[in-house]
Design an enzyme around this catalytic site. Structure first.
Site, PDB file in Angstrom:
ATOM      1  N   ASN A  43      -6.408   3.280  -6.453  1.00  0.00           N
ATOM      2  CA  ASN A  43      -6.080   1.872  -6.657  1.00  0.00           C
ATOM      3  C   ASN A  43      -7.236   1.223  -7.388  1.00  0.00           C
ATOM      4  O   ASN A  43      -8.371   1.248  -6.907  1.00  0.00           O
ATOM      5  CB  ASN A  43      -5.861   1.185  -5.295  1.00  0.00           C
ATOM      6  CG  ASN A  43      -5.673  -0.315  -5.430  1.00  0.00           C
ATOM      7  OD1 ASN A  43      -5.157  -0.806  -6.435  1.00  0.00           O
ATOM      8  ND2 ASN A  43      -6.105  -1.057  -4.423  1.00  0.00           N
ATOM      9  N   GLY A  44      -6.971   0.630  -8.543  1.00  0.00           N
ATOM     10  CA  GLY A  44      -8.027  -0.015  -9.314  1.00  0.00           C
ATOM     11  C   GLY A  44      -7.900   0.290 -10.786  1.00  0.00           C
ATOM     12  O   GLY A  44      -6.819   0.641 -11.281  1.00  0.00           O
ATOM     13  N   CYS A  69      -2.240  -1.213  -6.673  1.00  0.00           N
ATOM     14  CA  CYS A  69      -1.523  -0.106  -6.058  1.00  0.00           C
ATOM     15  C   CYS A  69      -1.862  -0.058  -4.574  1.00  0.00           C
ATOM     16  O   CYS A  69      -2.776  -0.728  -4.102  1.00  0.00           O
ATOM     17  CB  CYS A  69      -1.902   1.222  -6.717  1.00  0.00           C
ATOM     18  SG  CYS A  69      -1.535   1.311  -8.481  1.00  0.00           S
ATOM     19  N   GLY A  99       2.984  -2.289  -4.870  1.00  0.00           N
ATOM     20  CA  GLY A  99       3.492  -1.581  -6.033  1.00  0.00           C
ATOM     21  C   GLY A  99       4.915  -1.123  -5.828  1.00  0.00           C
ATOM     22  O   GLY A  99       5.211  -0.452  -4.846  1.00  0.00           O
ATOM     23  N   TYR A 121      -3.172 -13.645  -3.134  1.00  0.00           N
ATOM     24  CA  TYR A 121      -1.825 -13.220  -3.493  1.00  0.00           C
ATOM     25  C   TYR A 121      -1.430 -11.828  -3.016  1.00  0.00           C
ATOM     26  O   TYR A 121      -0.385 -11.658  -2.403  1.00  0.00           O
ATOM     27  CB  TYR A 121      -1.678 -13.302  -5.017  1.00  0.00           C
ATOM     28  CG  TYR A 121      -0.345 -12.828  -5.558  1.00  0.00           C
ATOM     29  CD1 TYR A 121       0.829 -13.510  -5.263  1.00  0.00           C
ATOM     30  CD2 TYR A 121      -0.258 -11.713  -6.376  1.00  0.00           C
ATOM     31  CE1 TYR A 121       2.053 -13.093  -5.753  1.00  0.00           C
ATOM     32  CE2 TYR A 121       0.964 -11.284  -6.879  1.00  0.00           C
ATOM     33  CZ  TYR A 121       2.122 -11.975  -6.567  1.00  0.00           C
ATOM     34  OH  TYR A 121       3.324 -11.566  -7.049  1.00  0.00           O
TER      35      TYR A 121
END
Length: 512
Positions: free
Chosen positions: A101-102, A2, A28, A258
């Site tokens: 995020n995570g 995210c 996201g 990525y």
């Protein structure tokens, strides 16, 4: 994965939050949300979809206030639901909103404790809501009518004691301040910056990647350290403190492979330069293993994230670099799509070959990584159909052999093509004439050269070593049941539930 952003300003921040989220859209595309604060009231808008679709003019006009946070999401497990769009909100104490995020690896255990011991109700399946309620409970337990940075940092310290896994967080305590903190391993990225407004007052911004800051004119101060928290109070004063007992710098190396934008700097490492080094080292391996007479006529990247590595690889090999695939940017990422047939169809819709770059040539296709292998197989077939004489394949990352448990929705282990297959077997399955992977040591060196101070990286998807130390075979077995294609096919869309809270509801659910 995210993207998160938080801004403490002296003028309305709605447009800056919107612009920041668009710069993080690559992290996201499932859902987006913004919440702002003015005069002790919260104004929230969140929904499934891209940033440009979720926020229309009428929504932006209602997002008033000089403090705010935002979030872009893709689902880390199963189907998407607007009920799990962020930011999340709890009204006690003070009114707290949070974006995360995570992934918490002990979320289920914590959720049960929150209900039984802390008397807090969790309304969704999201671990982000669990994290929010842990922080809110610990802050409330301190019993202060007006929290200072001391209480905020103590609550974060207690979060670190209870929560395991990966988490980069921005949160807003209504009427009191903006908070950002990072897990003790620093697995997920978080950075902050500052700028001066027209009157010389300092404004602060916290975000997942540096590009969100620099695009809005903020000067990068530094990355938030593992275990550290920064807090900007309502007077605009920034406070910071290390809140973890034993922080260890262990960022996720897949950010550099990525996820992150190439123009970002994460943990003082240029993503662009790290990918250049990946291409250089992969070229050197090709020369070692395939020889100077490798037979490659042209190097073609699979857009977009492999371009930087592929260009440097071609330069080192001394062969032509060409753009052989044109990308349709309106198709989502294929490796998180729930069904194999849908992924195959999506690849053909997403990429279209330029036949003259393939015809009668020995082509080396370069991708950032190979996950399921479905995409690779389809792309190799497209190259052959376009007249390629031979099709070689190079991965800028090592074989992905283990699932990610820290916020990336990689498939179950049984669906990872490199798990249980040799390199030669993978080559045969994807239909390439030759296949070569990056060595893990070279990948680590490519990132570490940018910041030698980082002792290690989270490389769990490649080596199976989960840095939080709490992942066992039983955990991975449960994850497999939850993440495999069959499980996703059975799960239907979740019901959206809007809690009855004192948050300003005009922005929570908009009329069409």
């Amino acid at each position: 994965m995210c993207g998160i952003v938080g801004i403490a300003g002296h003028a309305p921040v709605n447009q800056m939050l919107y612009d920041g989220l668009t710069m993080l859209q690559h992290r996201g595309q499932d859902a987006a949300g913004i919440v702002t604060c003015e005069d002790g009231r919260l104004f929230l808008r969140k929904e499934n979809g891209m940033v440009r679709d979720v926020f229309q003019t009428r929504h932006m006009m209602r997002l008033v206030g000089n403090f705010g946070i935002g979030h872009v999401r893709y689902p880390t497990a199963g189907t998407s639901s607007s009920a799990e769009a962020q930011p999340f909100y709890v009204n006690s104490p003070y009114g707290i909103t949070l974006a995360h995020n995570g992934n918490l690896t002990n979320a289920h255990e914590i959720s049960e404790n929150l209900f039984k011991s802390d008397l807090r109700h969790i309304n969704t399946d999201s671990d982000s809501e669990v994290l929010l309620n842990v922080f809110a409970h610990e802050l409330q337990a301190l019993g202060k009518e007006t929290p200072t940075e001391k209480e905020v940092f103590e609550a974060v310290r207690r979060v670190h004691e209870r929560c395991k896994g990966a988490y980069a967080v921005v949160a807003m305590i209504t009427g009191h301040g903006l908070l950002g903190f990072r897990d003790p391993n620093g697995i997920r990225p978080l950075i902050y910056g500052e700028r001066q407004d027209d009157q010389g007052r300092t404004e602060y911004m916290i975000a997942s990647e540096s590009v969100a800051l620099t695009s809005l004119g903020f000067r990068i101060v530094r990355d938030v350290l593992p275990g550290e928290a920064i807090y900007i109070d309502s007077d605009g004063v920034l406070h910071s403190q290390q809140c973890a007992a034993h922080p260890v710098y262990t960022p996720c190396i897949f950010e550099y492979v990525y996820f992150a934008r190439p123009d970002s700097t994460i943990d003082n490492i240029s993503v662009y330069k790290s990918r250049m080094r990946m291409g250089e080292k992969l070229a050197q391996k090709i020369i070692r293993e395939w020889g100077e007479n490798h037979g490659i006529d042209v190097v073609i990247p699979i857009p977009d994230t492999s371009r930087t590595a592929a260009l440097e690889l071609a330069n080192v090999l001394g062969v032509k670099y060409r753009e052989g695939f044109m990308k349709n940017r309106y198709i989502g990422r294929t490796f998180i799509m729930p069904g194999q047939q849908q992924r195959k169809k999506s690849v053909r819709q997403k990429l279209n070959p330029v036949e003259l770059e393939f015809r009668d040539k020995n082509v080396l296709l370069v991708d950032d990584s190979i996950v399921r292998g479905t995409t690779c197989h389809e792309i190799i077939q497209m190259a052959r159909e376009s007249g390629a004489r031979q099709v070689f394949f190079a991965s800028a990352a090592p074989p992905v052999m283990f699932p990610n448990v820290y916020g990336i929705d990689m498939p179950a282990k049984s669906e990872l093509i490199a798990s249980g297959h040799s390199v030669e077997e993978v080559r045969d399955i994807i239909g390439a004439d030759r296949l070569i992977y990056q060595d893990l040591e070279d990948l680590i060196a490519s990132a570490r050269e940018g910041n030698p101070g980082i002792e290690r990286f989270d490389c769990a998807v490649f080596d199976g070593h989960y840095v939080t130390g709490d992942i066992d075979d039983a955990y991975l077995a449960r994850l497999e049941q939850h993440r495999n294609d069959k499980a996703k096919a059975k799960s239907g869309p979740a019901m959206e539930i809007i809690a009855n809270t004192p948050v300003d509801m005009t922005g929570v659910k908009e009329e069409t």
